[in-house]
Design a protein around this motif. Structure first.
Motif, mmCIF file in Angstrom:
data_model
loop_
_atom_site.group_PDB
_atom_site.id
_atom_site.type_symbol
_atom_site.label_atom_id
_atom_site.label_comp_id
_atom_site.label_asym_id
_atom_site.label_seq_id
_atom_site.Cartn_x
_atom_site.Cartn_y
_atom_site.Cartn_z
ATOM 1 N N ARG A 134 63.271 20.192 35.400
ATOM 2 C CA ARG A 134 62.952 21.121 34.321
ATOM 3 C C ARG A 134 62.358 20.399 33.112
ATOM 4 N NH1 ARG A 134 67.928 24.299 31.933
ATOM 5 N NH2 ARG A 134 67.749 22.850 30.186
ATOM 6 N N ILE A 135 62.942 19.233 32.798
ATOM 7 C CA ILE A 135 62.457 18.486 31.633
ATOM 8 C C ILE A 135 61.141 17.792 31.950
ATOM 9 C CG2 ILE A 135 62.990 16.617 30.027
ATOM 10 C CD1 ILE A 135 65.960 17.220 30.575
ATOM 11 N N LEU A 136 61.064 17.167 33.123
ATOM 12 C CA LEU A 136 59.861 16.412 33.469
ATOM 13 C C LEU A 136 58.624 17.303 33.554
ATOM 14 C CD1 LEU A 136 61.419 14.030 36.146
ATOM 15 C CD2 LEU A 136 60.436 13.327 33.951
ATOM 16 N N PHE A 137 58.809 18.560 33.973
ATOM 17 C CA PHE A 137 57.678 19.494 34.038
ATOM 18 C C PHE A 137 57.505 20.239 32.716
ATOM 19 C CE2 PHE A 137 58.421 19.028 38.674
ATOM 20 C CZ PHE A 137 57.132 18.673 39.030
ATOM 21 N N GLU A 138 58.185 19.768 31.679
ATOM 22 C CA GLU A 138 58.072 20.294 30.310
ATOM 23 C C GLU A 138 58.308 21.794 30.246
ATOM 24 O OE1 GLU A 138 55.193 18.052 27.643
ATOM 25 O OE2 GLU A 138 54.167 17.902 29.588
ATOM 26 N N THR A 139 59.332 22.198 30.972
ATOM 27 C CA THR A 139 59.740 23.596 30.875
ATOM 28 C C THR A 139 60.285 23.844 29.471
ATOM 29 O OG1 THR A 139 60.319 23.616 33.213
ATOM 30 C CG2 THR A 139 61.230 25.395 31.855
ATOM 31 N N PRO A 140 59.827 24.877 28.775
ATOM 32 C CA PRO A 140 60.309 25.131 27.410
ATOM 33 C C PRO A 140 61.859 25.154 27.392
ATOM 34 C CG PRO A 140 58.486 26.578 27.916
ATOM 35 C CD PRO A 140 58.841 25.869 29.187
ATOM 36 N N PRO A 141 62.452 24.551 26.354
ATOM 37 C CA PRO A 141 61.841 24.145 25.074
ATOM 38 C C PRO A 141 61.450 22.670 25.034
ATOM 39 C CG PRO A 141 64.224 24.076 24.875
ATOM 40 C CD PRO A 141 63.926 24.503 26.291
ATOM 41 N N TRP A 142 61.308 21.979 26.182
ATOM 42 C CA TRP A 142 61.097 20.533 26.166
ATOM 43 C C TRP A 142 59.618 20.178 26.154
ATOM 44 C CZ3 TRP A 142 65.179 18.095 24.732
ATOM 45 C CH2 TRP A 142 66.435 18.627 25.039
ATOM 46 N N ARG A 143 59.293 19.148 25.365
ATOM 47 C CA ARG A 143 57.919 18.685 25.223
ATOM 48 C C ARG A 143 57.905 17.153 25.241
ATOM 49 N NH1 ARG A 143 55.340 17.207 20.547
ATOM 50 N NH2 ARG A 143 57.075 18.123 19.343
ATOM 51 N N ARG A 144 57.038 16.565 26.093
ATOM 52 C CA ARG A 144 56.927 15.105 26.192
ATOM 53 C C ARG A 144 56.183 14.565 24.969
ATOM 54 N NH1 ARG A 144 54.751 15.121 30.548
ATOM 55 N NH2 ARG A 144 56.398 14.528 32.019
ATOM 56 N N THR A 145 56.779 13.521 24.349
ATOM 57 C CA THR A 145 56.138 12.917 23.174
ATOM 58 C C THR A 145 55.775 11.456 23.377
ATOM 59 O OG1 THR A 145 58.272 12.295 22.205
ATOM 60 C CG2 THR A 145 57.382 14.472 21.615
ATOM 61 N N TYR A 146 56.346 10.823 24.406
ATOM 62 C CA TYR A 146 56.061 9.389 24.578
ATOM 63 C C TYR A 146 56.417 8.986 26.003
ATOM 64 C CZ TYR A 146 55.735 4.404 23.371
ATOM 65 O OH TYR A 146 55.353 3.092 23.298
ATOM 66 N N ILE A 147 55.619 8.074 26.567
ATOM 67 C CA ILE A 147 55.914 7.537 27.900
ATOM 68 C C ILE A 147 55.460 6.082 27.942
ATOM 69 C CG2 ILE A 147 53.708 8.451 28.787
ATOM 70 C CD1 ILE A 147 55.095 8.666 31.540
ATOM 71 N N TRP A 148 56.325 5.227 28.506
ATOM 72 C CA TRP A 148 55.973 3.805 28.621
ATOM 73 C C TRP A 148 56.795 3.180 29.748
ATOM 74 C CZ3 TRP A 148 52.126 1.094 26.361
ATOM 75 C CH2 TRP A 148 52.119 -0.307 26.542
ATOM 76 N N GLY A 149 56.080 2.651 30.744
ATOM 77 C CA GLY A 149 56.735 1.896 31.806
ATOM 78 C C GLY A 149 57.797 2.652 32.575
ATOM 79 N N GLY A 150 57.571 3.930 32.819
ATOM 80 C CA GLY A 150 58.532 4.709 33.599
ATOM 81 C C GLY A 150 59.642 5.335 32.778
ATOM 82 N N ILE A 151 59.611 5.161 31.464
ATOM 83 C CA ILE A 151 60.592 5.786 30.577
ATOM 84 C C ILE A 151 59.866 6.815 29.718
ATOM 85 C CG2 ILE A 151 62.295 5.415 28.762
ATOM 86 C CD1 ILE A 151 62.677 2.586 29.812
#
Length: 565
Positions: free
Chosen positions: A541-558
């Motif tokens: 749910r979070i990884l596919f940015e299901t509301p209310p979650w929004r990705r703000t940063y990604i680096w090296g698998g984190i």
């Protein structure tokens, strides 16, 4: 002298500089090794409370007592930091490793000869990456190995000299090993076997202390009383096996105690019966073992947590069934021949060849080396059946004996084909020195990755969190992620529940963690329990940015996600 120089070089060039890495604060320790961080927290609380009253599972207490005792004294003068705790315990593991190298030499010199002992101790010191891993870890593995080697030495002394004092010392060392890590109890069957083979005619205890026999029988009856221990058996196959064994041992002890009392009351002669002498000595072995354990781990005995902890360690986290079959065996076999762990297949293969060599060429030595072969077979079978292959450090008690047998085989082949071992001895010394420089340098380079931790994805993400969120932002994160101490409201978790997500403002996900529940294309795996399926659903749910979650940063698998208002 040469081994001493190499050992000093190991401490100065490897153990101490590597032990300093990645221990700036508890959050850094946690980002790189969760187990170490949990133990540091436990030790910190014990030091602050001046007591090990908090129950600890999985391990005995002796290793922690030895490291914490001086820190408790220092804490009276100046507060002890997490960095100091980590450094002291890593160095304590290193000292026990050097003690294990020393005991390998002593055992080798007693059973084989000084040349084999020297080369074997040298190879153990410089040739096992697995040993290096254990030697700078906050973990009781090397302390357990040291006491097991001490027990094996006294067991061999008894095997040859039949001195009951050596048998008691072997039982005590086994108790201390059990007090460090619960798999140390596996030495007890060998002690009993050695007695049954070599010590069946003792009459060294006099009739004047018959009361002591009843005393230690009562002591043992307390510890193996199935009615008293019922609440501590786990609800799985390991628990049922433990229950059955305890009931059998309890029944035998009760019957023997009744017989023992009636024998004394009727005949007034205690040591005239050979069977009674043998049984009393066996119970005395058990008493010494438990006395050593109680003396060195009073916290485990006081809470009785060692009972279910022992079952958990042997079954490793409530396994529902024993690990059997070719896949399990083959995975452990791969561990055994892994170059980074023990130097590759050369050592195990040479060790195996020692048996046919002795069988065909030196049958007079069969009895001498028989205990080592049985130990290797027994212990390897035990870890194959009871332990999952990813717990590779359980192999440590095999390594010194594999190396001793491998060096024996090498010495035999050298002499068999006309080469002169004394002339080759200086070459072996040079080889050990060269290997030491190579392996110490290589392992040091690997561990000094902490020195460049600023480029590690865990640390980079930590810097991002520190720069973009306020001190009391509620952060929910996977394990093995660095969250700077500036951020106070942090919940480190093994998977996320709905309740945790409802209260979190920021979520940090580590790819290494969610791949336990999701496929590489982030689909939920099929073979999951209902609880695991819920965790997998939340990850997806979070990884596919299901509301209310929004990705703000990604680096090296984190990846970092923020909850939209």
């Amino acid at each position: 002298m040469i081994l001493g120089v190499i050992a000093l070089a190991y401490l100065v060039l490897f153990a101490y500089p590597v032990s300093l890495q990645g221990i700036e604060n508890i959050r850094v320790i946690e980002a790189f090794n969760v187990d170490e961080a949990e133990l540091v927290k436990y030790i910190r609380r014990a030091i602050q409370q001046q007591s090990f009253g908090e129950i600890m599972h999985n391990y005995g207490y002796l290793y922690f007592y030895l490291g914490a005792a001086p820190l408790m004294v220092l804490n009276h003068f100046s507060p002890v930091t997490d960095t100091e705790i980590a450094l002291v315990f890593r160095m304590l593991s290193s000292l026990f490793f050097l003690g294990s190298v020393t005991m390998t030499y002593i055992v080798g010199a007693y059973v084989f000869n000084k040349r084999i002992a020297f080369v074997s101790a040298g190879l153990l010191l410089v040739g096992s990456g697995l040993m290096y891993d254990a030697s700078i870890a906050i973990h009781p593995n090397t302390s357990q190995l040291f006491f097991m080697l001490c027990g094996f030495y006294f067991l061999y002394r008894f095997y040859f000299q039949k001195n009951p004092r050596d048998m008691m010392l072997a039982a005590a060392m086994s108790g201390f090993a059990f007090s460090c890590n619960y798999s140390g109890i596996l030495l007890i069957p060998f002690i009993i076997g050695a007695f049954l083979i070599q010590g069946r005619s003792y009459s060294w205890v006099t009739t004047k202390n018959w009361w002591a026999v009843f005393g230690y029988m009562a002591f043992i009856l307390f510890f193996i009383n199935p009615f008293f221990l019922e609440d501590y058996f786990l609800p799985n196959i390991i628990g049922w096996i433990s229950r059955i064994l305890v009931v059998i041992l309890f029944g035998v002890t009760v019957l023997y105690t009744l017989y023992r009392v009636s024998y004394v009351l009727i005949s007034q002669e205690i040591w005239g019966n050979k069977v009674i002498r043998q049984m009393d000595f066996l119970y005395l072995i058990g008493f010494v073992f438990w006395a050593a354990f109680v003396f060195s781990s009073p916290g485990a005995v006081y809470h009785l947590n060692f009972i279910d902890s022992f079952q958990k360690v042997i079954g490793l986290a409530n396994v529902s069934e024993l690990n059997t079959g070719w896949p399990q065996f083959s995975l452990w076999l791969q561990n055994l021949i892994e170059v980074e762990y023990i130097g590759g297949a050369f050592i195990p293969v040479m060790a195996i060849w020692s048996f046919p060599i002795i069988w065909y060429f030196r049958k007079s030595l069969l009895k001498t080396y028989f205990p080592i072969w049985i130990w290797l077979l027994f212990f390897f079978t035990a870890i194959v059946v009871l332990i999952k292959p990813e717990y590779i450090l359980y192999m440590l008690p095999l390594i010194p004996f594999l190396i001793l047998l491998a060096v024996f085989t090498a010495e035999f082949l050298i002499s068999k084909y006309g080469l002169k071992w004394p002339g080759l001895f200086p070459f072996s010394v040079v080889l050990i020195l060269v290997m030491g420089i190579y392996f110490v340098g290589k392992r040091k380079t690997q561990y000094l990755r902490y020195a460049n931790k600023e480029n590690d994805p865990r640390m980079v993400v930590g810097d991002y969190l520190s720069a973009n969120f306020e001190t009391y932002t509620r952060i929910l994160t996977d394990q093995y992620v660095y969250v700077p101490p500036k951020l106070k409201e942090v919940d480190f978790s093994w998977g996320f529940t709905d309740t945790q997500l409802d209260s979190a403002e920021v979520v940090v996900i580590n790819k290494k963690m969610y791949l336990k529940y999701l496929t590489p294309d982030r689909q939920i795996k099929r073979e999951l329990s209902p609880e695991e399926h819920d965790i997998a659903r939340n990850y997806a749910r979070i990884l596919f940015e299901t509301p209310p979650w929004r990705r703000t940063y990604i680096w090296g698998g984190i990846e970092v996600f923020v909850k939209n208002n």
